[in-house]
Design a protein around this motif. Structure first.
Motif, PDB file in Angstrom:
ATOM      1  N   CYS A  15     -62.591-120.283  34.594  1.00  0.00           N
ATOM      2  CA  CYS A  15     -63.313-119.665  33.472  1.00  0.00           C
ATOM      3  C   CYS A  15     -64.164-118.489  33.960  1.00  0.00           C
ATOM      4  O   CYS A  15     -64.592-117.649  33.182  1.00  0.00           O
ATOM      5  CB  CYS A  15     -64.201-120.697  32.776  1.00  0.00           C
ATOM      6  N   ILE A  16     -64.390-118.439  35.276  1.00  0.00           N
ATOM      7  CA  ILE A  16     -65.230-117.369  35.834  1.00  0.00           C
ATOM      8  C   ILE A  16     -64.391-116.161  36.197  1.00  0.00           C
ATOM      9  O   ILE A  16     -63.383-116.264  36.884  1.00  0.00           O
ATOM     10  CB  ILE A  16     -65.994-117.877  37.083  1.00  0.00           C
ATOM     11  N   MET A  17     -64.825-115.023  35.700  1.00  0.00           N
ATOM     12  CA  MET A  17     -64.128-113.764  35.989  1.00  0.00           C
ATOM     13  C   MET A  17     -65.157-112.821  36.627  1.00  0.00           C
ATOM     14  O   MET A  17     -66.089-112.365  35.953  1.00  0.00           O
ATOM     15  CB  MET A  17     -63.596-113.164  34.688  1.00  0.00           C
ATOM     16  N   PHE A  18     -65.023-112.588  37.921  1.00  0.00           N
ATOM     17  CA  PHE A  18     -65.981-111.728  38.606  1.00  0.00           C
ATOM     18  C   PHE A  18     -65.725-110.265  38.260  1.00  0.00           C
ATOM     19  O   PHE A  18     -64.570-109.844  38.194  1.00  0.00           O
ATOM     20  CB  PHE A  18     -65.887-111.926  40.121  1.00  0.00           C
ATOM     21  N   PRO A  19     -66.786-109.491  38.037  1.00  0.00           N
ATOM     22  CA  PRO A  19     -66.597-108.053  37.761  1.00  0.00           C
ATOM     23  C   PRO A  19     -65.892-107.388  38.944  1.00  0.00           C
ATOM     24  O   PRO A  19     -66.042-107.843  40.088  1.00  0.00           O
ATOM     25  CB  PRO A  19     -68.039-107.523  37.628  1.00  0.00           C
ATOM     26  N   PRO A  20     -65.119-106.326  38.681  1.00  0.00           N
ATOM     27  CA  PRO A  20     -64.360-105.659  39.757  1.00  0.00           C
ATOM     28  C   PRO A  20     -65.250-105.188  40.906  1.00  0.00           C
ATOM     29  O   PRO A  20     -64.839-105.175  42.056  1.00  0.00           O
ATOM     30  CB  PRO A  20     -63.714-104.449  39.057  1.00  0.00           C
ATOM     31  N   ASN A  21     -66.489-104.825  40.586  1.00  0.00           N
ATOM     32  CA  ASN A  21     -67.379-104.288  41.628  1.00  0.00           C
ATOM     33  C   ASN A  21     -68.275-105.375  42.243  1.00  0.00           C
ATOM     34  O   ASN A  21     -69.243-105.068  42.939  1.00  0.00           O
ATOM     35  CB  ASN A  21     -68.249-103.165  41.064  1.00  0.00           C
ATOM     36  N   ALA A  22     -67.976-106.646  41.972  1.00  0.00           N
ATOM     37  CA  ALA A  22     -68.815-107.740  42.497  1.00  0.00           C
ATOM     38  C   ALA A  22     -68.739-107.765  44.023  1.00  0.00           C
ATOM     39  O   ALA A  22     -67.652-107.681  44.596  1.00  0.00           O
ATOM     40  CB  ALA A  22     -68.349-109.077  41.933  1.00  0.00           C
ATOM     41  N   PRO A  23     -69.898-107.869  44.693  1.00  0.00           N
ATOM     42  CA  PRO A  23     -69.890-107.892  46.162  1.00  0.00           C
ATOM     43  C   PRO A  23     -69.270-109.188  46.689  1.00  0.00           C
ATOM     44  O   PRO A  23     -69.303-110.217  46.015  1.00  0.00           O
ATOM     45  CB  PRO A  23     -71.378-107.824  46.533  1.00  0.00           C
ATOM     46  N   HIS A  24     -68.713-109.113  47.880  1.00  0.00           N
ATOM     47  CA  HIS A  24     -68.165-110.327  48.506  1.00  0.00           C
ATOM     48  C   HIS A  24     -69.340-111.157  49.027  1.00  0.00           C
ATOM     49  O   HIS A  24     -70.254-110.632  49.653  1.00  0.00           O
ATOM     50  CB  HIS A  24     -67.228-109.962  49.657  1.00  0.00           C
ATOM     51  N   VAL A  25     -69.305-112.458  48.749  1.00  0.00           N
ATOM     52  CA  VAL A  25     -70.404-113.328  49.169  1.00  0.00           C
ATOM     53  C   VAL A  25     -69.869-114.400  50.104  1.00  0.00           C
ATOM     54  O   VAL A  25     -69.028-115.208  49.716  1.00  0.00           O
ATOM     55  CB  VAL A  25     -71.084-113.996  47.940  1.00  0.00           C
ATOM     56  N   GLU A  54     -81.133-122.151  41.230  1.00  0.00           N
ATOM     57  CA  GLU A  54     -81.540-120.755  41.475  1.00  0.00           C
ATOM     58  C   GLU A  54     -82.487-120.655  42.669  1.00  0.00           C
ATOM     59  O   GLU A  54     -82.430-119.686  43.427  1.00  0.00           O
ATOM     60  CB  GLU A  54     -82.197-120.168  40.219  1.00  0.00           C
ATOM     61  N   GLU A  55     -83.355-121.655  42.835  1.00  0.00           N
ATOM     62  CA  GLU A  55     -84.268-121.649  43.983  1.00  0.00           C
ATOM     63  C   GLU A  55     -83.497-121.736  45.302  1.00  0.00           C
ATOM     64  O   GLU A  55     -83.805-121.025  46.259  1.00  0.00           O
ATOM     65  CB  GLU A  55     -85.250-122.824  43.882  1.00  0.00           C
ATOM     66  N   VAL A  56     -82.483-122.600  45.331  1.00  0.00           N
ATOM     67  CA  VAL A  56     -81.679-122.746  46.553  1.00  0.00           C
ATOM     68  C   VAL A  56     -80.942-121.438  46.859  1.00  0.00           C
ATOM     69  O   VAL A  56     -81.003-120.922  47.980  1.00  0.00           O
ATOM     70  CB  VAL A  56     -80.672-123.917  46.428  1.00  0.00           C
ATOM     71  N   ASN A  64     -79.470-108.167  46.174  1.00  0.00           N
ATOM     72  CA  ASN A  64     -78.323-107.368  45.725  1.00  0.00           C
ATOM     73  C   ASN A  64     -77.039-108.188  45.521  1.00  0.00           C
ATOM     74  O   ASN A  64     -76.103-107.718  44.886  1.00  0.00           O
ATOM     75  CB  ASN A  64     -78.059-106.213  46.713  1.00  0.00           C
ATOM     76  N   VAL A  65     -76.990-109.421  46.047  1.00  0.00           N
ATOM     77  CA  VAL A  65     -75.783-110.245  45.851  1.00  0.00           C
ATOM     78  C   VAL A  65     -76.082-111.548  45.103  1.00  0.00           C
ATOM     79  O   VAL A  65     -75.183-112.368  44.901  1.00  0.00           O
ATOM     80  CB  VAL A  65     -75.091-110.592  47.197  1.00  0.00           C
ATOM     81  N   ILE A  66     -77.322-111.710  44.693  1.00  0.00           N
ATOM     82  CA  ILE A  66     -77.736-113.021  44.182  1.00  0.00           C
ATOM     83  C   ILE A  66     -77.007-113.427  42.899  1.00  0.00           C
ATOM     84  O   ILE A  66     -76.642-114.587  42.720  1.00  0.00           O
ATOM     85  CB  ILE A  66     -79.278-113.072  44.013  1.00  0.00           C
ATOM     86  N   GLU A  67     -76.767-112.479  41.991  1.00  0.00           N
ATOM     87  CA  GLU A  67     -76.075-112.809  40.738  1.00  0.00           C
ATOM     88  C   GLU A  67     -74.658-113.324  41.020  1.00  0.00           C
ATOM     89  O   GLU A  67     -74.206-114.307  40.444  1.00  0.00           O
ATOM     90  CB  GLU A  67     -76.018-111.587  39.812  1.00  0.00           C
ATOM     91  N   THR A  68     -73.964-112.623  41.914  1.00  0.00           N
ATOM     92  CA  THR A  68     -72.604-113.031  42.281  1.00  0.00           C
ATOM     93  C   THR A  68     -72.621-114.393  42.979  1.00  0.00           C
ATOM     94  O   THR A  68     -71.774-115.244  42.718  1.00  0.00           O
ATOM     95  CB  THR A  68     -71.955-111.975  43.208  1.00  0.00           C
ATOM     96  N   ALA A  69     -73.611-114.588  43.852  1.00  0.00           N
ATOM     97  CA  ALA A  69     -73.719-115.863  44.582  1.00  0.00           C
ATOM     98  C   ALA A  69     -73.944-117.027  43.611  1.00  0.00           C
ATOM     99  O   ALA A  69     -73.341-118.093  43.749  1.00  0.00           O
ATOM    100  CB  ALA A  69     -74.857-115.785  45.599  1.00  0.00           C
ATOM    101  N   LYS A  70     -74.791-116.817  42.609  1.00  0.00           N
ATOM    102  CA  LYS A  70     -75.065-117.882  41.630  1.00  0.00           C
ATOM    103  C   LYS A  70     -73.783-118.257  40.883  1.00  0.00           C
ATOM    104  O   LYS A  70     -73.469-119.430  40.711  1.00  0.00           O
ATOM    105  CB  LYS A  70     -76.160-117.436  40.649  1.00  0.00           C
TER     106      LYS A  70
END
Length: 201
Positions: A15-25, A54-56, A64-70
């Motif tokens: 169900c998750i679709m990462f944006p094309p510009n999402a950084p590699h995590v 979110e705290e972890v 700069n990568v936190i949204e993608t990591a979550k």
């Protein structure tokens, strides 16, 4: 016939679709061991789970990568019924952390549950053998259980104050020189925190 009766399992897209510009995590050492678990049980609070999650993630990854990591690691925090729910969400329908939390809350804290909490807040009554401190802690636990209750601060203060036993309502008034209802809502909240703490000690 054999192939029709025994179809091979086709992989269903996430169900998750990462944006094309999402950084590699990269997955960090030790991350999985301390991710909180959410199983979808009735007594679990999805808001508390998201906050703990979110705290972890915030302690492991840069801004700069936190949204993608979550978005990438949230599925690993779900177990049992909650993991099953994730697999039922429409493929490629979630493209941001905001969309993920929205779907998660909708499933595990639906509107009827929000209404239950709102009713508990608005009908708050201090127990006869309950101290001011105990009543204030219980009231805070109730409204913190559902951050989307929608009540303004002044209304929360009002519900608590009106729900107090006469003895403690009078105590609150006397302790601030009879000016409690003239306070600004935020100040009234701080004052209740302070006076409840003092009454406990």
């Amino acid at each position: 016939m054999y192939q029709l009766l025994h179809p091979t399992q086709s992989s269903i897209p996430s169900c998750i679709m990462f944006p094309p510009n999402a950084p590699h995590v990269e997955i960090k050492q030790g991350l999985m061991a301390i991710l909180p678990d959410f199983r979808g049980l009735e007594n679990e609070n999805p808001y508390v789970h998201v906050r703990a999650f979110e705290e972890v993630i915030g302690s492991f990854y840069a801004q700069n990568v936190i949204e993608t990591a979550k978005l990438r690691f949230f599925p690993f925090s779900l177990k049992d019924k909650a993991k099953g729910w994730l697999y039922t969400v429409k493929p490629r329908s979630i493209g941001s952390w905001g969309e993920m939390t929205q779907e998660f809350y909708k499933k595990f804290f639906p509107p009827h549950k929000v209404q239950q909490v709102k009713r508990k807040i608005s009908s708050f009554i201090q127990g006869h053998d309950e101290t001011l401190f105990m009543a204030w802690e219980r009231f805070k636990d109730t409204y913190n259980f559902c951050p989307t209750h929608g009540y303004d601060t002044w209304r929360l203060v009002s519900y608590f104050y009106e729900g107090l036993q006469p003895r403690d309502r009078q105590f609150v008034q006397i302790a601030c020189g009879g000016e409690f209802l003239q306070k600004e809502p935020e100040d009234a909240m701080d004052y209740l925190d302070e006076i409840a703490e003092n009454s406990n000690t």
